[in-house]
Design a protein around this motif. Structure first.
Motif, short mmCIF file in Angstrom:
data_model
loop_
_atom_site.label_atom_id
_atom_site.label_comp_id
_atom_site.label_asym_id
_atom_site.label_seq_id
_atom_site.Cartn_x
_atom_site.Cartn_y
_atom_site.Cartn_z
N GLU A 23 16.06 -92.81 -0.10
CA GLU A 23 15.25 -93.46 0.94
C GLU A 23 15.96 -93.45 2.29
OE1 GLU A 23 14.06 -97.41 -0.31
OE2 GLU A 23 13.70 -97.96 1.79
N TRP A 25 15.40 -92.44 6.94
CA TRP A 25 14.57 -91.88 8.01
C TRP A 25 15.09 -90.54 8.53
CZ3 TRP A 25 15.95 -96.97 7.55
CH2 TRP A 25 14.92 -97.89 7.40
N GLU A 49 30.80 -92.90 9.64
CA GLU A 49 29.37 -93.19 9.78
C GLU A 49 29.19 -94.68 10.06
OE1 GLU A 49 25.83 -91.94 7.11
OE2 GLU A 49 26.59 -93.77 6.16
N GLY A 51 26.26 -97.22 9.97
CA GLY A 51 24.87 -97.39 9.55
C GLY A 51 24.53 -96.47 8.39
N SER A 52 24.51 -97.02 7.20
CA SER A 52 24.32 -96.20 5.99
C SER A 52 22.98 -96.45 5.31
CB SER A 52 25.44 -96.49 4.97
OG SER A 52 26.69 -96.25 5.54
N ARG A 56 21.45 -92.13 2.57
CA ARG A 56 20.95 -90.76 2.73
C ARG A 56 21.95 -89.89 3.49
NH1 ARG A 56 15.02 -89.04 5.03
NH2 ARG A 56 14.41 -89.54 2.91
N VAL A 76 30.39 -97.58 7.34
CA VAL A 76 30.34 -99.04 7.52
C VAL A 76 28.88 -99.46 7.71
CG1 VAL A 76 30.80 -98.86 10.03
CG2 VAL A 76 31.20 -101.02 8.85
N HIS A 78 26.65 -103.47 7.37
CA HIS A 78 26.74 -104.86 6.87
C HIS A 78 25.85 -105.08 5.65
CE1 HIS A 78 22.92 -105.49 8.88
NE2 HIS A 78 23.44 -105.22 10.05
N LEU A 79 24.80 -104.30 5.52
CA LEU A 79 23.89 -104.38 4.37
C LEU A 79 23.59 -105.84 4.02
CD1 LEU A 79 25.28 -101.45 2.15
CD2 LEU A 79 23.22 -101.46 3.55
N GLN A 81 20.65 -107.45 4.02
CA GLN A 81 19.40 -107.77 3.34
C GLN A 81 19.62 -107.88 1.82
OE1 GLN A 81 20.12 -105.06 5.04
NE2 GLN A 81 18.70 -104.76 6.76
N SER A 108 30.09 -103.27 12.33
CA SER A 108 30.86 -102.15 12.88
C SER A 108 32.01 -102.62 13.76
CB SER A 108 29.93 -101.23 13.69
OG SER A 108 29.14 -101.98 14.58
N TRP A 109 31.78 -103.68 14.55
CA TRP A 109 32.85 -104.11 15.46
C TRP A 109 33.99 -104.79 14.70
CZ3 TRP A 109 27.78 -105.93 16.17
CH2 TRP A 109 27.52 -107.21 15.72
N TRP A 123 29.44 -90.70 13.76
CA TRP A 123 27.98 -90.65 13.59
C TRP A 123 27.46 -92.08 13.72
CZ3 TRP A 123 23.19 -89.34 13.59
CH2 TRP A 123 22.27 -89.66 12.59
N ASN A 127 22.33 -100.36 14.69
CA ASN A 127 21.39 -101.09 15.54
C ASN A 127 21.22 -100.28 16.84
OD1 ASN A 127 20.43 -102.86 17.58
ND2 ASN A 127 21.13 -104.63 16.39
N SER A 132 24.40 -102.90 21.35
CA SER A 132 25.03 -102.56 20.08
C SER A 132 25.49 -101.10 20.06
CB SER A 132 24.04 -102.83 18.95
OG SER A 132 24.70 -102.86 17.74
C1 LIG Z 1 18.74 -96.64 10.46
S1 LIG Z 1 19.64 -97.36 9.19
C2 LIG Z 1 20.79 -96.13 8.73
C3 LIG Z 1 20.12 -94.98 8.06
C4 LIG Z 1 21.04 -93.99 7.38
N1 LIG Z 1 22.01 -93.41 8.29
C5 LIG Z 1 20.21 -92.91 6.70
O1 LIG Z 1 20.46 -91.71 6.92
O2 LIG Z 1 19.31 -93.27 5.94
C6 LIG Z 1 20.60 -98.52 10.09
C7 LIG Z 1 21.62 -99.31 9.26
O3 LIG Z 1 22.59 -99.84 10.16
C8 LIG Z 1 23.00 -101.10 9.69
N2 LIG Z 1 23.55 -101.81 10.87
C9 LIG Z 1 22.88 -102.16 12.00
N3 LIG Z 1 23.75 -102.68 12.88
C10 LIG Z 1 24.98 -102.65 12.31
C11 LIG Z 1 26.28 -103.04 12.74
N4 LIG Z 1 26.49 -103.54 13.97
N5 LIG Z 1 27.32 -102.90 11.88
C12 LIG Z 1 27.11 -102.37 10.64
N6 LIG Z 1 25.90 -101.97 10.20
C13 LIG Z 1 24.85 -102.10 11.02
C14 LIG Z 1 21.77 -101.73 9.05
O4 LIG Z 1 22.16 -102.64 8.05
C15 LIG Z 1 21.05 -100.49 8.48
O5 LIG Z 1 21.31 -100.34 7.12
#
Ligand SMILES: C[S@@+](CC[C@H](N)C(=O)[O-])C[C@H]1O[C@@H](n2cnc3c(N)ncnc32)[C@H](O)[C@@H]1O
Length: 273
Positions: A23, A25, A49, A51-52, A56, A76, A78-79, A81, A108-109, A123, A127, A132
């Motif tokens: 899953e 985008w 990376e 935002g994971s 994917r 990295v 925060h995951l 949810q 991330s920070w 990468w 957010n 951010s």
């Molecule tokens: C668009 S998704 C990442 C999608 C992923 N790269 C993929 O290919 O499917 C954004 C992710 O960034 C995480 N996120 C947003 N802001 C963050 C931050 N400041 N530090 C760590 N994770 C963050 C969210 O929890 C979310 O899972």
């Protein structure tokens, strides 16, 4: 001179197919480009990376990096949810890439405050607000190795932060050289000595001129609607964002012609994209 692993053009199809089962985008074209960045090191250092989500792009980067390195990539997120961490772990287990990913479940920070390893690929796909995204780039920028690649997702997906950071902090920075857009990923190469980036200035400004008219349509995190939506689409369609042929990209970035760019931006062919 940059090189790619043997059979990379065939291998990359499998990597993209595998990642598309997870899953997320990130599109096949974008995944293909990320695989190129990971499997074609432009310098030494870690792959990071930000935002994971479900993993994917993590899975794809881990596998592509494994083709050229014995080090794990770093990711990295925060995951926060409910169930998100468990879902991510399940992806890593199912894909059997746990040993290829050094994962940090934090902001991330928080990771940036202790980070001191050189980076060869950063990468950013977290957010997409301006604050951010700007913070993600600037807090890890001091660790970019000379020649490192930076890629920011969603510069063409109506997010003010990704677009402005790419325009203001990358395209207008004297330290970034070769640059472009693939799908919605804005990418560029970092040079510690800004003189190495100078031959790319005109090309970067050309891209800047194509992208900057989009800013008023997404500023203040507004989502364009009505005529503005049509206008956004029209302006976006003028931005070159195809997948480059691997060999052309490598020549452009670090090859014998890297000091006199000009043939890459708006490259007319799309042999592998
Ligand atoms: C668009 S998704 C990442 C999608 C992923 N790269 C993929 O290919 O499917 C954004 C992710 O960034 C995480 N996120 C947003 N802001 C963050 C931050 N400041 N530090 C760590 N994770 C963050 C969210 O929890 C979310 O899972």
């Amino acid at each position: 001179m940059l090189t790619l692993p043997n059979d990379f053009p065939a291998t990359v199809d499998g990597l993209v197919d595998e990642a598309m089962q997870i899953e997320g985008w990130t599109t096949p074209r974008e995944l293909r480009f990320l695989a190129l960045l990971a499997a074609c090191p432009t310098t030494t250092g870690a792959v990071l990376e930000i935002g994971s989500y479900r993993g994917r792009s993590t899975t794809l980067l881990a596998r592509a990096n494994q083709l050229v390195s014995s080090n794990a990539i770093v990711a990295v997120d925060h995951l926060l949810q409910a169930g998100a961490y468990e879902a991510f772990q399940e992806t890593m287990r199912t894909a059997d890439v746990e040993h290829l990913v050094e994962f940090y479940r934090m902001m991330s920070w928080e990771l940036a405050s202790d980070w001191d390893r050189p980076l060869r690929l950063l990468w950013i796909d977290a957010n997409h607000s301006y604050d951010s995204t700007h913070r993600d780039l600037t807090s890890f920028a001091p660790c970019l190795a000379d020649g490192a690649m930076v890629a920011i997702d969603d510069v063409l997906n109506r997010f003010e932060g990704s677009l402005r950071v790419f325009l203001e902090d990358i395209l207008l920075s004297p330290h970034f050289g070769a640059a472009g857009v693939c799908g919605s990923i804005g990418w560029a190469q970092f040079h510690a000595d800004s003189r190495d980036a100078r031959p790319y200035h005109r090309e970067k400004l050309k891209l800047y001129r194509k992208l900057s008219p989009l800013v008023p349509l997404v500023a203040f995190d507004c989502y364009p609607s009505g005529w503005d939506k049509l206008r956004y689409r029209l302006l976006r369609s003028r931005v070159p964002r195809r997948m480059p042929a691997f060999s052309d990209w490598m020549l452009h970035v670090c090859g014998p012609f890297s000091k006199r760019p000009g043939s890459f931006y708006g490259f007319p062919r799309d042999r592998q994209g």
